[in-house]
Design a protein around this motif. Structure first.
Motif, short mmCIF file in Angstrom:
data_model
loop_
_atom_site.label_atom_id
_atom_site.label_comp_id
_atom_site.label_asym_id
_atom_site.label_seq_id
_atom_site.Cartn_x
_atom_site.Cartn_y
_atom_site.Cartn_z
N MET A 11 -8.23 0.31 1.68
CA MET A 11 -8.47 -0.70 0.63
C MET A 11 -7.19 -0.99 -0.16
N PHE A 12 -6.52 0.06 -0.63
CA PHE A 12 -5.29 -0.17 -1.38
C PHE A 12 -4.13 -0.54 -0.45
N SER A 32 -4.25 5.50 10.83
CA SER A 32 -4.20 6.85 11.38
C SER A 32 -3.98 6.86 12.89
N ASP A 36 -0.73 9.54 12.43
CA ASP A 36 -1.61 10.53 11.81
C ASP A 36 -0.73 11.45 10.97
N THR A 60 -10.81 10.16 1.48
CA THR A 60 -11.30 9.65 0.20
C THR A 60 -12.82 9.83 0.02
N TYR A 123 -12.33 17.52 -3.31
CA TYR A 123 -11.40 16.39 -3.18
C TYR A 123 -10.26 16.51 -4.19
N LYS A 127 -6.18 16.90 -3.51
CA LYS A 127 -5.21 15.92 -4.04
C LYS A 127 -4.21 16.63 -4.96
N LEU A 149 -10.72 2.78 -8.22
CA LEU A 149 -10.14 1.61 -7.54
C LEU A 149 -11.22 0.68 -7.01
N1 LIG Z 1 -10.84 4.55 -4.12
C1 LIG Z 1 -10.69 5.06 -5.35
O1 LIG Z 1 -11.52 4.84 -6.25
C2 LIG Z 1 -9.49 5.91 -5.67
C3 LIG Z 1 -9.37 6.43 -6.96
C4 LIG Z 1 -8.24 7.21 -7.28
C5 LIG Z 1 -7.28 7.45 -6.31
N2 LIG Z 1 -7.44 6.95 -5.05
C6 LIG Z 1 -6.39 7.22 -4.05
O2 LIG Z 1 -5.84 5.97 -3.68
C7 LIG Z 1 -5.37 6.03 -2.34
C8 LIG Z 1 -5.94 4.86 -1.56
O3 LIG Z 1 -7.35 4.91 -1.62
P1 LIG Z 1 -8.28 3.84 -0.88
O4 LIG Z 1 -9.52 3.72 -1.67
O5 LIG Z 1 -7.50 2.63 -0.53
O6 LIG Z 1 -8.61 4.66 0.45
P2 LIG Z 1 -9.27 4.18 1.81
O7 LIG Z 1 -9.71 2.77 1.74
O8 LIG Z 1 -10.28 5.23 2.16
O9 LIG Z 1 -8.05 4.27 2.82
C9 LIG Z 1 -7.50 5.49 3.18
C10 LIG Z 1 -6.80 5.30 4.49
O10 LIG Z 1 -6.27 6.58 4.86
C11 LIG Z 1 -6.14 6.56 6.24
N3 LIG Z 1 -6.15 7.90 6.79
C12 LIG Z 1 -7.16 8.81 6.78
N4 LIG Z 1 -6.77 9.91 7.45
C13 LIG Z 1 -5.51 9.70 7.88
C14 LIG Z 1 -4.58 10.46 8.62
N5 LIG Z 1 -4.87 11.70 9.08
N6 LIG Z 1 -3.37 9.93 8.91
C15 LIG Z 1 -3.06 8.68 8.48
N7 LIG Z 1 -3.90 7.90 7.78
C16 LIG Z 1 -5.11 8.41 7.48
C17 LIG Z 1 -7.29 5.76 6.80
O11 LIG Z 1 -6.74 5.06 7.87
P3 LIG Z 1 -7.58 4.60 9.21
O12 LIG Z 1 -8.62 3.69 8.66
O13 LIG Z 1 -6.54 3.94 10.03
O14 LIG Z 1 -8.16 5.85 9.80
C18 LIG Z 1 -7.69 4.84 5.63
O15 LIG Z 1 -7.47 3.49 5.93
C19 LIG Z 1 -5.80 7.41 -1.83
O16 LIG Z 1 -4.71 8.29 -1.94
C20 LIG Z 1 -6.89 7.85 -2.78
O17 LIG Z 1 -6.95 9.26 -2.88
C21 LIG Z 1 -8.51 6.19 -4.72
#
Ligand SMILES: NC(=O)c1ccc[n+]([C@@H]2O[C@H](COP(=O)([O-])OP(=O)(O)OC[C@H]3O[C@@H](n4cnc5c(N)ncnc54)[C@H](OP(=O)(O)O)[C@@H]3O)[C@@H](O)[C@H]2O)c1
Length: 272
Positions: A11-12, A32, A36, A60, A123, A127, A149
């Motif tokens: 998403m981000f 990934s 990876d 996440t 989680y 982190k 987010l």
């Molecule tokens: N969402 C929230 O509310 C929130 C709040 C605070 C902080 N955050 C942080 O913000 C960041 C972005 O969050 P988001 O919501 O955009 O997350 P997201 O949509 O779940 O995206 C995370 C991405 O990580 C990739 N991933 C998972 N395992 C992997 C691996 N082994 N190697 C490489 N890539 C891998 C996935 O890629 P594939 O799809 O290609 O597998 C996925 O697209 C994260 O660090 C999260 O902890 C999020």
């Protein structure tokens, strides 16, 4: 500058990649399947010839992490360290995205970047471990904590509320967790600003200004969508038990991003 976004299909990561493209930057986004981050060899093979790497890759699934902590650790801690290590080896500026869940949520005033970590969930522990692991190998890395987010390119609270609004007359939403809904586009702009201003390595907080509860957020989504906010009813966290403990108070200090409600009109417009 040449940018690499790991987790670039999330998403981000998607919004950051689009913003960089709009600005005419040279950007490569990898998911990934292409890189990876659990594999140091894979990270080394991918990370050649970049000026900046933004690690948006993460486990996440907050509740699933309670029963899969080792798997989450492999990505959120070991994977983050791998990116940080190769960034240090190759002289690539690293930005890592972290979370409000590294704090315990018991504060009564906004968490400053130097506040001690005290995660309350699996989680959050993974982190927090990622943050420490990065700092151990790469003091130049920018660790940007964000919270709640929501973005156009992922499942998120705004989309869920709009869907439920079509299915139900009323819905109940928790009113005792306080935080900062943060639009992924705003966070992306902040990350670019930090890099372009050559900010020193360390911890940063990238969340929206202001604060609300999930209930307040839901009511605002209804209002912006032209629906009656009175259809949203408050309830307590205890009414919606989840495997992972959520911080009751998740407000991050250093609020340099726009107000949490400001981007809603744009996003709701794309969903309705
Ligand atoms: N969402 C929230 O509310 C929130 C709040 C605070 C902080 N955050 C942080 O913000 C960041 C972005 O969050 P988001 O919501 O955009 O997350 P997201 O949509 O779940 O995206 C995370 C991405 O990580 C990739 N991933 C998972 N395992 C992997 C691996 N082994 N190697 C490489 N890539 C891998 C996935 O890629 P594939 O799809 O290609 O597998 C996925 O697209 C994260 O660090 C999260 O902890 C999020």
């Amino acid at each position: 500058m040449r940018w690499l976004v790991t987790g670039g299909r999330g998403m981000f990561g998607t919004d950051l990649t689009l913003l960089l493209q709009e600005r005419g930057e040279d950007v490569v986004a990898v998911g990934s399947a292409e890189c990876d981050i659990r594999s140091l060899d894979a990270v080394r093979a991918t990370m050649t010839g970049f000026d900046v790497v933004v690690n948006a890759a993460a486990w996440t699934a907050v509740d699933d992490a309670e029963t899969h902590e080792a798997e989450a650790f492999a990505i959120n801690a070991t994977g983050a360290r791998n990116v940080a290590l190769v960034a240090a080896e190759t002289g690539t500026r690293m930005v890592h995205i972290s979370t409000d869940y590294v704090f315990d949520g018991t504060a009564t005033e906004p968490y400053q970047p130097d506040h001690p970590q005290n995660p309350q969930s699996a989680y959050g522990r993974t982190k927090a471990a990622g943050e420490w692991a990065i700092r151990a190998v790469n003091r130049d890395a920018l660790i940007v904590r964000t919270a709640w987010l929501y973005g156009e390119h992922g499942p998120n609270f705004v989309k869920t509320m709009l869907r439920l609004a079509e299915e139900r007359e009323t819905l109940t939403v928790v009113d005792d967790q306080v935080g900062q809904p943060t639009w992924t586009r705003d966070l992306a702009a902040y990350v670019v600003e930090l890099v372009e201003s050559d900010s020193p390595g360390g911890y940063y907080h990238g969340s929206s200004s202001g604060q609300t509860t999930w209930f307040g957020f839901a009511q605002e989504i209804f209002r912006v969508a032209g629906l009656d906010p009175a259809r949203v009813l408050p309830c307590g966290t205890r009414d919606f038990p989840t495997p992972a403990r959520r911080p009751a108070y998740s407000v991050l200090g250093e609020q340099r991003l726009p107000d949490w409600a400001a981007p809603l009109a744009t996003l709701v417009g794309t969903q309705t």
